[in-house]
Design a protein around this motif. Structure first.
Motif, short mmCIF file in Angstrom:
data_model
loop_
_atom_site.label_atom_id
_atom_site.label_comp_id
_atom_site.label_asym_id
_atom_site.label_seq_id
_atom_site.Cartn_x
_atom_site.Cartn_y
_atom_site.Cartn_z
N ARG A 1 1.00 3.90 -3.03
CA ARG A 1 0.64 5.29 -2.75
C ARG A 1 1.77 6.21 -3.24
NH1 ARG A 1 -3.25 7.41 0.81
NH2 ARG A 1 -3.65 5.41 1.80
N ASN B 1 0.83 -1.21 0.00
CA ASN B 1 0.00 0.00 0.00
C ASN B 1 0.86 1.26 0.00
OD1 ASN B 1 -2.22 -1.61 0.03
ND2 ASN B 1 -2.94 -1.02 2.08
N PHE C 1 -4.59 -0.99 -1.37
CA PHE C 1 -4.54 0.25 -2.15
C PHE C 1 -4.34 -0.11 -3.62
CE2 PHE C 1 -2.43 3.85 -4.09
CZ PHE C 1 -2.91 4.98 -3.43
N HIS D 1 -6.90 6.55 -6.87
CA HIS D 1 -6.78 5.25 -6.21
C HIS D 1 -8.10 4.83 -5.59
CE1 HIS D 1 -6.69 7.91 -2.74
NE2 HIS D 1 -6.97 6.87 -1.98
#
Lengths: 524, 524
Positions: free
Chosen positions: B461, B457, B484, B477
Motif C-alpha cells: 500500500r 499489505n 493487497f 490496487h
C-alpha cells in the motif's frame, strides 16, 4: 498505427469542425423530419466491418450520403417537435473538451476536477433557480449531473422505497404505491416497474382540461386515502412542472402538503420547464419546491447544454448515497474516499462510469452569462406567444390549453367552430363515427369521445402527417382526454420569429388542402 | 445572442481542437494522478455564475489553470490504473459529430439513421467477435449501445426477474437469488438491490487463488442446490470474463450448463476482456457464450471508443422490450413504430433519451480497420508480457496470478521470498502482526490472513502510494484473499513499450526507498 497522433488529430479535428459549421449553415435545406423508409440503411452499408483502414474523407462522404438523409434535424430552426434539444457552441465545446480528456469520473480521485466542478455548477444553477439553500451543497444538500431524468427518478424511487421498507420490512414491497397523474412522464411508471413496484400500484391520477391537466391536491388526497383503506403503503409522488403533452403545471406546494402527512417522498420533475425558472417571472412555477425532497431539470432540453445532462438536487444526498453506494469493491477504495471529505459520484447514480458533464454546463453559464440566458429563454416564450396569436386568429383552429411557456397545443376543427359548439346533427355525427371506426379507431375507443372528436382526431392526424411529410417543419402530437392535439414546441437554438411565422403558414397551407378534401374519401 | 453562430462556432471549435492537440502533445508532462487536495476548486472559482458573458479565452485560461491540475490523465501513456479508457481520434470524431447533430434517438422516427447505424455496428461487432448468429440482428437476436455495463446488467436483471415472477407471482419476489462470484463487479450487486432483490439473496460465491479466482461450476451448483433447499428461487447468473481485480475468466460454457438446468438467465460480462476476443487467439475466453442469454463489453475500455459505450447483445431482444417498453406515452407514438418494422431503442434501455453512440463505433471500425484493431490490442498484451517478465526478474516481487491479457497483478515481498516461503520465525511474525494491528488493520481482519501478508499489505500500500504520489505513473490496487496487489493495466492508447519499461523502473526505485526503510518505523 497511432490512434492519437497529434498531427492527424488536428487535421481531422479541424475537418469535422468545418463539416459541422457547414451543417449548421445549411441545416434549413434538409427536411426536418427524415423521410427515409424503415431499413433504408442496411441496404446501403456493407454487411461486415472493413479489415483495412479507410480514409476520413471516405467516411465523411458516406456520412453525408447515407447518414444525413436518415437524420431528423433537432437543431433545425424549423424543429418544433417533442421538446427541444437545444445545443450551442459553448455546450458543444465543453462536451468535446470532455470527450478529449476522456476521464471516467466515478470517484473523486479518478479526476478531482470532474467531481468538484460538478459540485460548483450544481450550486451555481441552484442559485440562479433560487432553489432553497437546503438543496445546495452550501446548505447541506447537493446535486448531481446525470444523463436523463429517467435516471434521477429511478435513483430517488429506490431511496423512497428503501426508506419505507426499512420500517415495514421488505416482504411488504408489493404494498408500495407510486403516485403521478395521467400526464406524468412515462419514465416514472417504467422506473417504478424496474425497482419492483407492483404495476397495479402505479397511480396515474386523472386530470382534466378544466384544470389544464394539472394534478389536483384533492384527487391525490382521495387516492392516497383509498389506498390506505386497502392496506397499501404510499411511497413516492412525482410532481410535474411542465408535462410533456401540454406543459401542465402541477401545484407543487399544495401537493407537497398532502404528501407530507403521509411521509411520501416528493420528486419535482421540471425536465422541460425547469430551465425557464431562472427567469424571476417564471420562478413561481416551482413555488413550494422547498417542501419537496428532490428536484430535477434537463439542461439538454432548454438550457443550451448538448445532450445529455439532467441536473438533480436533493435535500438529503446521504439517503441516496446510502442506497446507491457500491460495496465489495476494494479496487475502488482510496484514502480520499476514506477521509469522507470528498464526493464520490458513483454513489449518487445507478451507473459506475460517468462522463465529465460539468464542463459543458460551466462553458454554457460562462460563455453566455445568466442575463443572456434568461433573455434567450424569454425570446422563445415570446415566439410561442406570436404563434399562439396566429392560431387564435384563424377561426378554423382552436388552442387546446392556455399556453404556459413555449409550447402551443392546438388543433383544427374540421367543421369549423360549429362542431366544437356541438351543432352538428346526430345523424351526421353517427355516420362519421362509423366510418372512422372502420379505420384506425376501434369501436371501443370511439365510444369514449364524441363523434366530432373522432373525426377531428383523424383530420388532425392527417394534417400533422401532411405537415411533417413536407419536411418544412416538424411538430409532434399528444392525446389529452381523447383529443388529438398538435404540439408546436419552440426552443431550438436557431429558431427565430420568421421561422415561427413560416411554420404557421405551413400549417395553414396543409390545412387548406385537407379541408378541401372535406368532400373526399373521409367525409363521404 | 446567437449561440450557434457559424463563424463563432468555427473559430472556437478550431481553438479547442488545437487546445486538445496540445494537450495530447504534452500529456506526459502532467502528473498522471492529480495531486490536488480535497475541495481545492471551490476556493479558486467564484460562488456564483457570471451575469455577463465571458470570452472563450478567459474560460480556457481558467480551464488550464484550475481544471487541468485536478485531472487524473486517463489518456496519459503512463496511465496503468483501473482499466483503460482508451480514446482515439476516430472515437473522438464520431463523438463530436454526434454532439454537433445533438439528436435524441429514443425511437426510430426521431432519427432513423441513429437507430439503423446502431443495428449495423452491433452486427459488425458481433461478426468480428464471432458471436453466434443468434445474438445478431441478422440471426433473430440483436443488441444495443448503452452507456455502461451497469445499465446492461440492470436491464437484463429486470428481464430475468419478470420472467420468473410471471410464473411464481410477484409476491414471491423476495425469494429470487442472483449469483456471481466474490470477484464479480459490484455493479451486479448494486443492480440487484435496485430492482428489489433481497440483499441477502445476492451470492458472491467464493473463489480462490488456486483456480485463478474463476467461479467454479461445482461451487455454483452447490450454492444453487442449497438455495433451493431453503425454498429460494434462482434467477440470474453473471459470468465474468476478465474480472476487475485480476482478469479472472469464469468458465462460460460450464457455468451455462449448470444454470441451464435451473432456468437461470446467464449474462456474460466481458466489459474489459471482450474487446480482445476479436483476436482469434483470445476468442476461446468466451467459448460457450452461445449458451448464455446476453453478453456485453465496454467499447470505451479497450476498443478506442471514447466514453461512454457499452455493447449489449441478447438472443431474445423481445424479452427486454417486453419489460422496458414505455406505456401511456401517446406523445411518442408514430406510424413507423406502429408498423413494427423498426427498432425503438427506448424500449431496450432504462432511460428514454439517448445519444447517437453508433457514430463513434462506426468511425473506429472504419478508420482503423479490424486487422489493425486486432494488432493494436495484441501490442498491449505484448507490453504486459514485457512488464510481467520484468517483475519476474526482480526477486523481491511476485506475480499474484498468471497474466491473462494486459493486466499484471504483482506485489513486493518485504522480506524477500523468505516470507513467501513461510520461513520467517513465528516470533517475528507475531511481533509484526501486532504492530500492524495497532495501525490500520483491525485484529479481526489480521487474523484472517497471515502476519506476513498483513505486513506485505502495508508495504505494498505504501509502495503504491509512493509511486502514485510521484505523478510519474498511476496504478491501482485490488485485494484478493486478503492480499493487497498492485495492478498494472496496460491499454492507454498512447502507451508504448518504453512507457512500460519506465513504469517498472519507477516501481523499482520506489521499492528501493521503501525497503531501505525496513529498519525504520514500520519494522522496529
Amino acid at each position: 498505427m497511432n490512434p492519437l497522433d497529434t498531427t492527424e488529430f488536428k487535421k481531422q479535428g479541424h475537418m469535422i469542425i468545418d463539416f459541422l459549421a457547414d451543417y449548421y449553415e445549411n441545416i434549413s435545406n434538409y427536411p426536418v423530419l427524415s423521410q427515409v423508409e424503415p431499413n433504408y440503411l442496411k441496404k446501403l452499408l456493407p454487411s461486415f466491418a472493413p479489415s483495412n483502414p479507410e480514409p476520413i474523407e471516405t467516411i465523411l462522404e458516406d456520412y453525408q450520403k447515407h447518414i444525413i438523409p436518415g437524420i431528423t434535424h433537432w437543431q433545425s430552426p424549423n424543429y418544433f417537435a417533442y421538446f427541444p434539444s437545444s445545443g450551442s457552441t459553448a455546450g458543444f465545446l465543453g462536451e468535446i473538451l470532455s470527450t478529449g480528456l476522456n476521464v471516467v469520473g466515478f470517484n473523486w480521485i479518478s479526476s478531482p476536477a470532474a467531481t468538484e466542478l460538478e459540485n460548483v455548477v450544481i450550486d451555481w444553477l441552484g442559485e440562479i433557480l433560487n432553489l432553497p439553500k437546503s438543496f445546495l451543497f452550501k446548505g447541506g444538500g447537493g446535486g448531481v449531473l446525470l444523463g436523463t431524468t429517467c435516471e434521477g427518478i429511478l435513483g430517488t424511487l429506490v431511496v423512497a422505497r428503501d426508506k419505507i421498507l426499512s420500517k415495514i420490512g421488505s416482504e411488504n414491497a408489493h404494498k408500495l404505491v407510486v403516485y403521478g397523474s395521467d400526464q406524468t412522464h412515462c419514465a416514472v411508471q417504467k422506473a417504478a416497474h424496474i425497482i419492483g413496484i407492483n404495476p397495479k400500484n402505479f397511480r396515474a391520477i386523472k386530470t382534466n382540461k378544466l384544470n389544464s391537466f394539472a394534478l389536483l391536491p384533492e384527487s391525490l388526497l382521495s387516492t392516497i386515502e383509498n389506498d390506505l383503506k386497502n392496506g397499501l403503503v404510499p411511497c413516492y409522488l412525482c410532481v410535474t412542472v411542465g408535462t410533456t403533452s401540454t406543459t401542465a403545471i402541477d401545484p407543487v406546494r399544495k401537493l407537497c402538503n398532502v404528501a407530507k402527512d403521509y411521509g411520501i417522498w416528493v420528486h419535482v420533475d421540471a425536465a422541460y420547464a425547469g430551465s425557464a425558472c431562472i427567469c424571476p417571472e417564471f420562478r413561481y412555477l416551482i413555488d413550494g419546491v422547498e417542501d419537496a425532497d428532490s428536484f430535477s431539470l434537463n439542461a439538454h432540453k432548454w438550457f443550451l447544454t448538448n445532450l445529455d445532462c439532467c441536473c438533480l438536487w436533493l435535500k438529503d444526498p446521504n439517503s441516496l448515497i446510502k442506497c446507491l453506494s457500491t460495496t465489495n469493491s476494494e479496487y475502488l477504495e482510496n484514502s480520499a474516499s476514506d477521509s469522507k471529505q470528498v464526493v464520490d459520484y458513483k454513489d449518487w447514480q445507478v451507473t459506475l462510469s460517468r462522463r465529465f458533464r460539468a464542463l459543458k454546463v460551466w462553458f454554457v453559464l460562462r460563455s453566455y452569462g445568466v442575463d443572456n440566458l434568461r433573455n434567450f429563454l424569454r425570446s422563445h416564450v415570446e415566439m410561442a406567444k406570436t404563434f399562439e396569436g396566429l392560431v387564435k386568429m384563424d377561426k378554423r383552429f382552436e388552442i387546446i390549453v392556455p399556453r404556459k411557456l413555449a409550447l402551443v397545443c392546438f388543433r383544427i376543427l374540421p367543421y369549423g367552430k360549429k362542431v366544437a359548439d356541438g351543432k352538428v346533427t346526430n345523424g351526421e355525427a353517427k355516420l362519421i363515427g362509423k366510418k372512422v371506426a372502420n379505420g384506425k379507431v376501434t369501436n371501443g375507443e370511439a365510444q369514449l369521445i364524441s363523434s366530432e372528436d373522432v373525426v377531428a382526431n383523424e383530420i388532425n392526424r392527417k394534417l400533422l402527417d401532411s405537415i411533417n411529410g413536407s419536411g418544412d417543419v416538424y411538430m409532434t402530437h399528444a392525446v389529452v382526454e381523447g383529443v388529438f392535439v398538435i404540439r408546436c414546441a419552440i426552443g431550438a437554438t436557431l429558431t427565430e420569429e420568421m421561422h415561427v411565422i413560416k411554420a404557421w403558414k405551413v400549417v395553414q397551407e396543409h390545412a387548406d388542402v385537407i379541408l378541401k378534401d372535406k368532400n373526399g374519401s373521409i367525409f363521404v
